[in-house]
Design a protein around this motif. Structure first.
Motif, mmCIF file in Angstrom:
data_model
loop_
_atom_site.group_PDB
_atom_site.id
_atom_site.type_symbol
_atom_site.label_atom_id
_atom_site.label_comp_id
_atom_site.label_asym_id
_atom_site.label_seq_id
_atom_site.Cartn_x
_atom_site.Cartn_y
_atom_site.Cartn_z
ATOM 1 N N LEU A 178 -2.837 -6.302 -3.856
ATOM 2 C CA LEU A 178 -1.977 -5.130 -3.127
ATOM 3 C C LEU A 178 -1.454 -3.949 -3.545
ATOM 4 O O LEU A 178 -0.950 -3.038 -3.225
ATOM 5 C CB LEU A 178 -1.037 -5.976 -2.048
ATOM 6 N N GLU A 180 -0.998 -0.390 -5.149
ATOM 7 C CA GLU A 180 -1.337 0.974 -4.903
ATOM 8 C C GLU A 180 -1.933 1.172 -3.472
ATOM 9 O O GLU A 180 -2.335 2.143 -2.910
ATOM 10 C CB GLU A 180 -2.914 1.394 -5.896
ATOM 11 N N ILE A 181 -1.420 0.426 -2.552
ATOM 12 C CA ILE A 181 -1.442 0.749 -1.121
ATOM 13 C C ILE A 181 -0.309 1.563 -0.739
ATOM 14 O O ILE A 181 0.718 1.521 -1.223
ATOM 15 C CB ILE A 181 -1.117 -0.556 -0.415
ATOM 16 N N GLN A 312 -0.551 1.300 9.243
ATOM 17 C CA GLN A 312 -1.569 1.468 8.357
ATOM 18 C C GLN A 312 -1.560 0.367 7.112
ATOM 19 O O GLN A 312 -2.616 -0.106 6.425
ATOM 20 C CB GLN A 312 -1.723 2.729 7.749
ATOM 21 N N CYS A 313 -0.085 0.199 6.736
ATOM 22 C CA CYS A 313 0.044 -0.884 5.554
ATOM 23 C C CYS A 313 -0.426 -2.441 6.001
ATOM 24 O O CYS A 313 -1.093 -2.749 5.288
ATOM 25 C CB CYS A 313 1.588 -0.834 5.533
ATOM 26 N N GLU A 316 -4.173 -2.569 5.997
ATOM 27 C CA GLU A 316 -4.571 -2.474 4.430
ATOM 28 C C GLU A 316 -4.379 -4.175 4.071
ATOM 29 O O GLU A 316 -5.288 -4.709 3.414
ATOM 30 C CB GLU A 316 -4.133 -1.256 3.697
ATOM 31 N N ILE A 317 -3.245 -4.408 4.320
ATOM 32 C CA ILE A 317 -2.806 -5.858 3.715
ATOM 33 C C ILE A 317 -3.849 -6.922 4.480
ATOM 34 O O ILE A 317 -4.586 -7.726 3.602
ATOM 35 C CB ILE A 317 -1.454 -6.239 3.989
ATOM 36 N N ARG A 320 -7.255 -6.693 2.763
ATOM 37 C CA ARG A 320 -7.547 -7.239 1.447
ATOM 38 C C ARG A 320 -7.281 -8.859 1.209
ATOM 39 O O ARG A 320 -7.682 -9.397 0.435
ATOM 40 C CB ARG A 320 -6.415 -6.789 0.547
#
Length: 387
Positions: A178, A180-181, A312-313, A316-317, A320
């Motif tokens: 994770l 560079e998110i 948005q975090c 993205e988590i 991934r």
């Protein structure tokens, strides 16, 4: 692999036992004593002992249950809307997702299929509509996760979660996965063997590998405290991480639990504590009207305020990690960024807090539980449309 119709008797697992323990322990044990099915007898005893915190004895009893069978029915509604088979392994709630709490009132039949390392466990699989991998990441579980993954590709029913995603939840792997998110802060978890711990730059946080719920978790600020810690917490390998100050202006620390269900975030609790190690029970939310009021507001504003800031975090988590169901423990940094502490597909979410003390909780948790059931239904519907 042969699918068969399993007529399994219901056993009281952790959620079903919750109203009766610890006060009714003698009567529960007396009831178990009359059980004629030895597999059920030992597994029922396992859940009672586990619920009372007697983990070592409980594990011995669970192993006896496996000598007789490896499938057990934890929920058995009269007209289930879905039959779920959870693929799990030997161990307790730290090892296996306690899905009986998630599905307790969802009209879902729940069977636990234990993978014990014996090759013949795969010969017969109880019939089900959808399966889910409920075994969590740990050193001892890696071989079983790999074994399960070898079966998943040819599974005859929809199968949620995957071993690769579960293994990615290891604290050190998660840090790398994770990184560079944008606007996400992590504590830089790394595995350090015992002989190298004293070479690490102080201060740092430390915990033995494969521990949960704060067991052996400490902040080390000088060499003397490190020596004392290593003596009291012997391990071949430790997780070391950076300390992130998540306290607010009032000096209190806040940690919230979010379930990613079908990759969408659902809030489950907010714990507020004077201790930097924040746990819901030790935070004594039940004793503070102010803390509960803040948690209620957090629940109400989770979608409109919190997700507007951090959505948005979470997206993205979720992409991934790539699991259908996983639970996150998070906080906010002093700068307002999202802090991720851990991800675990076996973390506990529940609705057992008193409705008199926490009248706002039931609706929030039922919202998450219903989302889980909807996910199951959608996977079955999609599979049926493709056949």
């Amino acid at each position: 692999m042969k699918i068969y119709d399993a007529e399994l008797p219901l056993i009281l697992a952790s959620r079903g036992l919750q109203p009766r323990l610890p006060d009714d322990f003698p009567n529960l044990m007396a009831e178990i004593e009359t059980e004629e099915d030895l597999g059920n007898k030992f597994m029922r005893m396992f859940f009672v002992l586990q619920s009372c915190g007697m983990d070592e004895f409980a594990q011995e009893i669970q192993n006896k249950a496996f000598e007789h069978r490896n499938v057990f029915r934890l929920l058995s509604p009269s007209n289930p809307v879905i039959r779920l088979l959870a693929i799990v392994g030997p161990g307790n709630m730290a090892d296996n997702a306690p899905l009986d709490f998630v599905l307790f009132n969802q009209h879902v039949q729940l069977d636990f299929f234990y993978v014990t390392g014996e090759a013949d466990v795969w010969d017969q699989i109880p019939d089900h509509d959808v399966a889910i991998l409920g075994l969590s990441e740990s050193t001892k579980n890696i071989p079983l996760l790999q074994e399960i993954e070898s079966k998943r590709a040819s599974w005859p029913r929809p199968f949620l979660n995957n071993s690769a995603g579960v293994i990615r939840c290891a604290r050190d792997k998660l840090t790398e996965l994770l990184k560079e998110i944008p606007n996400l802060v992590q504590a830089h978890n790394r595995r350090v063997p015992y002989e190298c711990v004293r070479e690490q730059k102080l201060p740092f946080l430390i915990r033995p590998i494969d521990t949960h719920a704060g067991d052996g978790f400490a902040k080390i600020e000088n060499a003397d405290s490190l020596d004392a810690y290593l003596t009291e917490n012997p391990s071949k390998t430790y997780y070391l991480s950076d300390y992130i100050d998540c306290s607010k202006e009032d000096g209190l620390f806040r940690k919230f639990r979010v379930a990613l269900i079908d990759k969408k975030p659902y809030v489950c609790h907010l714990a507020i504590s004077s201790d930097w190690i924040v746990h819901y029970i030790s935070a004594r939310m039940d004793l503070s009207v102010e803390k509960r009021s803040e948690e209620e507001t957090f629940f109400k504003e989770f979608d409109s305020v919190f997700l507007k800031k951090h959505g948005q975090c979470f997206a993205e988590i979720a992409e991934r990690i790539d699991l259908d169901y996983v639970v996150l423990d998070c906080a906010e940094s002093r700068d307002g960024e999202l802090v991720l502490f851990e991800a675990d597909n076996a973390a506990w979410i529940h609705d057992i807090d008193s409705p008199d003390v926490y009248p706002y909780k039931s609706a929030t948790m039922n919202f998450a539980f219903s989302a889980f059931t909807t996910m199951l239904k959608n996977r079955v519907k999609t599979a049926n449309e493709c056949t």
